[in-house]
Scaffold this motif. Structure first.
Motif, PDB file in Angstrom:
ATOM      1  N   UNK A  61       5.773  -4.748   8.352  1.00  0.00           N
ATOM      2  CA  UNK A  61       6.576  -4.888   7.136  1.00  0.00           C
ATOM      3  C   UNK A  61       6.102  -6.080   6.311  1.00  0.00           C
ATOM      4  N   UNK A  62       5.746  -7.156   6.955  1.00  0.00           N
ATOM      5  CA  UNK A  62       5.234  -8.330   6.248  1.00  0.00           C
ATOM      6  C   UNK A  62       3.945  -7.986   5.512  1.00  0.00           C
ATOM      7  N   UNK A  63       3.030  -7.286   6.160  1.00  0.00           N
ATOM      8  CA  UNK A  63       1.765  -6.901   5.531  1.00  0.00           C
ATOM      9  C   UNK A  63       1.998  -5.907   4.390  1.00  0.00           C
ATOM     10  N   UNK A  64       2.961  -4.978   4.557  1.00  0.00           N
ATOM     11  CA  UNK A  64       3.296  -4.034   3.497  1.00  0.00           C
ATOM     12  C   UNK A  64       3.815  -4.791   2.270  1.00  0.00           C
ATOM     13  N   UNK A  65       4.676  -5.765   2.501  1.00  0.00           N
ATOM     14  CA  UNK A  65       5.245  -6.552   1.417  1.00  0.00           C
ATOM     15  C   UNK A  65       4.175  -7.366   0.690  1.00  0.00           C
ATOM     16  N   UNK A  93       1.007  -6.617   0.442  1.00  0.00           N
ATOM     17  CA  UNK A  93       0.218  -5.649  -0.339  1.00  0.00           C
ATOM     18  C   UNK A  93       0.966  -5.242  -1.608  1.00  0.00           C
ATOM     19  N   UNK A  94       2.270  -5.036  -1.507  1.00  0.00           N
ATOM     20  CA  UNK A  94       3.079  -4.658  -2.673  1.00  0.00           C
ATOM     21  C   UNK A  94       3.098  -5.789  -3.699  1.00  0.00           C
ATOM     22  N   UNK A  95       3.265  -7.014  -3.254  1.00  0.00           N
ATOM     23  CA  UNK A  95       3.277  -8.158  -4.168  1.00  0.00           C
ATOM     24  C   UNK A  95       1.927  -8.339  -4.859  1.00  0.00           C
ATOM     25  N   UNK A  96       0.850  -8.184  -4.113  1.00  0.00           N
ATOM     26  CA  UNK A  96      -0.484  -8.325  -4.697  1.00  0.00           C
ATOM     27  C   UNK A  96      -0.757  -7.213  -5.718  1.00  0.00           C
ATOM     28  N   UNK A  97      -0.322  -6.000  -5.415  1.00  0.00           N
ATOM     29  CA  UNK A  97      -0.503  -4.882  -6.336  1.00  0.00           C
ATOM     30  C   UNK A  97       0.304  -5.096  -7.602  1.00  0.00           C
ATOM     31  N   UNK A  98       1.548  -5.520  -7.464  1.00  0.00           N
ATOM     32  CA  UNK A  98       2.395  -5.787  -8.628  1.00  0.00           C
ATOM     33  C   UNK A  98       1.772  -6.833  -9.536  1.00  0.00           C
ATOM     34  N   UNK A  99       1.249  -7.873  -8.949  1.00  0.00           N
ATOM     35  CA  UNK A  99       0.658  -8.956  -9.723  1.00  0.00           C
ATOM     36  C   UNK A  99      -0.647  -8.522 -10.384  1.00  0.00           C
ATOM     37  N   UNK A 100      -1.512  -7.859  -9.658  1.00  0.00           N
ATOM     38  CA  UNK A 100      -2.830  -7.490 -10.179  1.00  0.00           C
ATOM     39  C   UNK A 100      -2.765  -6.378 -11.217  1.00  0.00           C
ATOM     40  N   UNK A 101      -1.886  -5.406 -11.025  1.00  0.00           N
ATOM     41  CA  UNK A 101      -1.832  -4.226 -11.898  1.00  0.00           C
ATOM     42  C   UNK A 101      -0.706  -4.282 -12.929  1.00  0.00           C
ATOM     43  N   UNK A 102       0.123  -5.317 -12.883  1.00  0.00           N
ATOM     44  CA  UNK A 102       1.261  -5.471 -13.819  1.00  0.00           C
ATOM     45  C   UNK A 102       2.194  -4.264 -13.767  1.00  0.00           C
ATOM     46  N   UNK A 117      11.075   0.236  -3.399  1.00  0.00           N
ATOM     47  CA  UNK A 117      11.402  -0.117  -2.013  1.00  0.00           C
ATOM     48  C   UNK A 117      10.625   0.788  -1.065  1.00  0.00           C
ATOM     49  N   UNK A 118      10.048   0.198  -0.040  1.00  0.00           N
ATOM     50  CA  UNK A 118       9.310   0.955   0.959  1.00  0.00           C
ATOM     51  C   UNK A 118       7.934   1.402   0.504  1.00  0.00           C
ATOM     52  N   UNK A 119       7.449   0.893  -0.630  1.00  0.00           N
ATOM     53  CA  UNK A 119       6.157   1.301  -1.179  1.00  0.00           C
ATOM     54  C   UNK A 119       5.042   1.041  -0.178  1.00  0.00           C
ATOM     55  N   UNK A 120       4.126   1.993  -0.097  1.00  0.00           N
ATOM     56  CA  UNK A 120       2.925   1.863   0.724  1.00  0.00           C
ATOM     57  C   UNK A 120       1.718   2.033  -0.190  1.00  0.00           C
ATOM     58  N   UNK A 121       0.585   1.388   0.110  1.00  0.00           N
ATOM     59  CA  UNK A 121      -0.614   1.596  -0.697  1.00  0.00           C
ATOM     60  C   UNK A 121      -0.926   3.097  -0.792  1.00  0.00           C
ATOM     61  N   UNK A 122      -1.168   3.553  -2.009  1.00  0.00           N
ATOM     62  CA  UNK A 122      -1.402   4.972  -2.257  1.00  0.00           C
ATOM     63  C   UNK A 122      -0.201   5.674  -2.859  1.00  0.00           C
TER      64      UNK A 122
END
Length: 68
Positions: free
Chosen positions: A9-13, A15-24, A29-34
């Motif tokens: 869950x920590x790694x998922x979070x 990844x979600x934070x990095x994606x939000x920041x990089x892609x605006x 909730x529960x988002x997974x890469x892809x």
């Protein structure tokens, strides 16, 4: 120990934070890469009308998702 013990869950979070920041975008909730992400809402009527033809998956004029 006070903040949980789920490494997955920590790694998922992270990844979600990095994606939000990089892609605006926002990640649901529960988002997974892809998974689809949430596009920021339009700021005016013209943008809202244009968004409906941009290929997003829209529930309403202000809530649209897209694949990355």
């Amino acid at each position: 120990m006070t903040n949980g013990r789920s490494i997955d869950e920590f790694l998922r979070l992270v990844a979600a934070l990095q994606t939000s920041d990089a892609k605006k975008v926002a990640t649901p909730e529960g988002w997974q890469p892809g998974d689809k992400v949430i596009v920021p809402p339009p700021q005016d009527v013209a943008s809202a009308e244009a968004r409906m033809n941009e290929g997003y998956e829209c529930t309403d004029w202000y809530f649209c998702k897209k694949s990355l």
